[in-house]
Design a protein around this motif. Structure first.
Motif, PDB file in Angstrom:
ATOM      1  N   LEU A 102       0.842  -1.190   0.000  1.00 25.49           N
ATOM      2  CA  LEU A 102       0.000   0.000   0.000  1.00 25.49           C
ATOM      3  C   LEU A 102       0.879   1.242   0.000  1.00 25.49           C
ATOM      4  N   THR A 103       0.401   2.304  -0.626  1.00 26.37           N
ATOM      5  CA  THR A 103       1.103   3.580  -0.556  1.00 26.37           C
ATOM      6  C   THR A 103       0.850   4.203   0.814  1.00 26.37           C
ATOM      7  N   VAL A 104       1.624   5.230   1.132  1.00 21.59           N
ATOM      8  CA  VAL A 104       1.429   5.939   2.391  1.00 21.59           C
ATOM      9  C   VAL A 104       0.020   6.538   2.443  1.00 21.59           C
ATOM     10  N   ALA A 105      -0.448   7.070   1.325  1.00 21.06           N
ATOM     11  CA  ALA A 105      -1.798   7.647   1.284  1.00 21.06           C
ATOM     12  C   ALA A 105      -2.857   6.576   1.544  1.00 21.06           C
ATOM     13  N   GLU A 106      -2.673   5.388   0.977  1.00 17.00           N
ATOM     14  CA  GLU A 106      -3.637   4.302   1.194  1.00 17.00           C
ATOM     15  C   GLU A 106      -3.620   3.845   2.645  1.00 17.00           C
ATOM     16  N   VAL A 107      -2.430   3.768   3.241  1.00 17.63           N
ATOM     17  CA  VAL A 107      -2.327   3.382   4.654  1.00 17.63           C
ATOM     18  C   VAL A 107      -3.035   4.424   5.516  1.00 17.63           C
ATOM     19  N   ALA A 108      -2.806   5.693   5.221  1.00 17.58           N
ATOM     20  CA  ALA A 108      -3.453   6.767   5.984  1.00 17.58           C
ATOM     21  C   ALA A 108      -4.970   6.661   5.904  1.00 17.58           C
ATOM     22  N   GLN A 109      -5.479   6.340   4.723  1.00 17.39           N
ATOM     23  CA  GLN A 109      -6.923   6.202   4.541  1.00 17.39           C
ATOM     24  C   GLN A 109      -7.471   5.027   5.348  1.00 17.39           C
ATOM     25  N   VAL A 110      -6.777   3.897   5.294  1.00 24.47           N
ATOM     26  CA  VAL A 110      -7.217   2.706   6.030  1.00 24.47           C
ATOM     27  C   VAL A 110      -7.215   2.964   7.539  1.00 24.47           C
ATOM     28  N   MET A 111      -6.161   3.640   8.012  1.00 27.04           N
ATOM     29  CA  MET A 111      -6.001   3.876   9.450  1.00 27.04           C
ATOM     30  C   MET A 111      -6.749   5.113   9.927  1.00 27.04           C
ATOM     31  N   ARG A 112      -7.278   5.917   8.976  1.00 26.98           N
ATOM     32  CA  ARG A 112      -7.976   7.165   9.305  1.00 26.98           C
ATOM     33  C   ARG A 112      -7.061   8.132  10.061  1.00 26.98           C
ATOM     34  N   VAL A 113      -5.827   8.267   9.543  1.00 28.47           N
ATOM     35  CA  VAL A 113      -4.859   9.210  10.102  1.00 28.47           C
ATOM     36  C   VAL A 113      -4.261  10.006   8.945  1.00 28.47           C
ATOM     37  N   SER A 114      -3.427  10.979   9.259  1.00 31.22           N
ATOM     38  CA  SER A 114      -2.782  11.767   8.212  1.00 31.22           C
ATOM     39  C   SER A 114      -1.589  11.001   7.623  1.00 31.22           C
ATOM     40  N   LYS A 115      -1.164  11.435   6.447  1.00 23.21           N
ATOM     41  CA  LYS A 115       0.025  10.829   5.835  1.00 23.21           C
ATOM     42  C   LYS A 115       1.247  11.063   6.720  1.00 23.21           C
ATOM     43  N   MET A 116       1.315  12.221   7.373  1.00 16.46           N
ATOM     44  CA  MET A 116       2.447  12.515   8.259  1.00 16.46           C
ATOM     45  C   MET A 116       2.528  11.503   9.395  1.00 16.46           C
ATOM     46  N   THR A 117       1.394  11.091   9.935  1.00 21.36           N
ATOM     47  CA  THR A 117       1.388  10.079  10.990  1.00 21.36           C
ATOM     48  C   THR A 117       1.957   8.766  10.471  1.00 21.36           C
ATOM     49  N   VAL A 118       1.600   8.391   9.255  1.00 24.60           N
ATOM     50  CA  VAL A 118       2.131   7.162   8.662  1.00 24.60           C
ATOM     51  C   VAL A 118       3.647   7.285   8.477  1.00 24.60           C
ATOM     52  N   TYR A 119       4.109   8.434   7.973  1.00 23.69           N
ATOM     53  CA  TYR A 119       5.556   8.640   7.816  1.00 23.69           C
ATOM     54  C   TYR A 119       6.274   8.525   9.156  1.00 23.69           C
ATOM     55  N   ARG A 120       5.682   9.068  10.205  1.00 20.53           N
ATOM     56  CA  ARG A 120       6.297   8.967  11.545  1.00 20.53           C
ATOM     57  C   ARG A 120       6.398   7.506  11.984  1.00 20.53           C
ATOM     58  N   LEU A 121       5.338   6.738  11.757  1.00 13.86           N
ATOM     59  CA  LEU A 121       5.350   5.320  12.125  1.00 13.86           C
ATOM     60  C   LEU A 121       6.418   4.553  11.346  1.00 13.86           C
ATOM     61  N   VAL A 122       6.554   4.882  10.057  1.00 13.83           N
ATOM     62  CA  VAL A 122       7.559   4.224   9.223  1.00 13.83           C
ATOM     63  C   VAL A 122       8.960   4.595   9.695  1.00 13.83           C
ATOM     64  N   HIS A 123       9.215   5.884   9.887  1.00 15.49           N
ATOM     65  CA  HIS A 123      10.552   6.337  10.281  1.00 15.49           C
ATOM     66  C   HIS A 123      10.940   5.862  11.672  1.00 15.49           C
ATOM     67  N   SER A 124       9.976   5.682  12.555  1.00 13.01           N
ATOM     68  CA  SER A 124      10.278   5.195  13.912  1.00 13.01           C
ATOM     69  C   SER A 124      10.469   3.688  13.949  1.00 13.01           C
ATOM     70  N   GLY A 125      10.104   3.009  12.870  1.00 11.82           N
ATOM     71  CA  GLY A 125      10.245   1.557  12.831  1.00 11.82           C
ATOM     72  C   GLY A 125       9.026   0.817  13.351  1.00 11.82           C
ATOM     73  N   GLU A 126       8.005   1.550  13.769  1.00 11.77           N
ATOM     74  CA  GLU A 126       6.795   0.898  14.274  1.00 11.77           C
ATOM     75  C   GLU A 126       5.997   0.221  13.169  1.00 11.77           C
TER      76      GLU A 126
END
Length: 74
Positions: A20-44
């Motif tokens: 999934l793209t970051v935008a698709e993940v954000a849509q599924v999780m109902r969060v912003s793209k920035m939140t997804v980027y933070r989760l990715v960069h933190s390793g979560e």
């Protein structure tokens, strides 16, 4: 012979992974793209870098949500 240990089964499993793209993940999780980027960069949230963008395995998103739900539900 580079990568000869990764043949057969590994290739078949990788072809079944849905990314999934970051935008698709954000849509599924109902969060912003920035939140997804933070989760990715933190390793979560595991992700694969493709060029300048990230792709997240769909299964990783499902596991993250399941684990977060269980952790908060206790």
């Amino acid at each position: 012979m580079h990568g000869s240990a990764r043949t057969g089964g590994d290739a078949a499993r990788l072809s079944e992974v849905k990314f999934l793209t970051v935008a698709e993940v954000a849509q599924v999780m109902r969060v912003s793209k920035m939140t997804v980027y933070r989760l990715v960069h933190s390793g979560e949230l595991p992700a694969v870098r493709v060029g300048r963008s990230f792709r997240v395995p769909e299964q990783a998103v499902q596991e993250y949500l399941r684990d977060a739900y269980v952790a908060d539900g206790m």
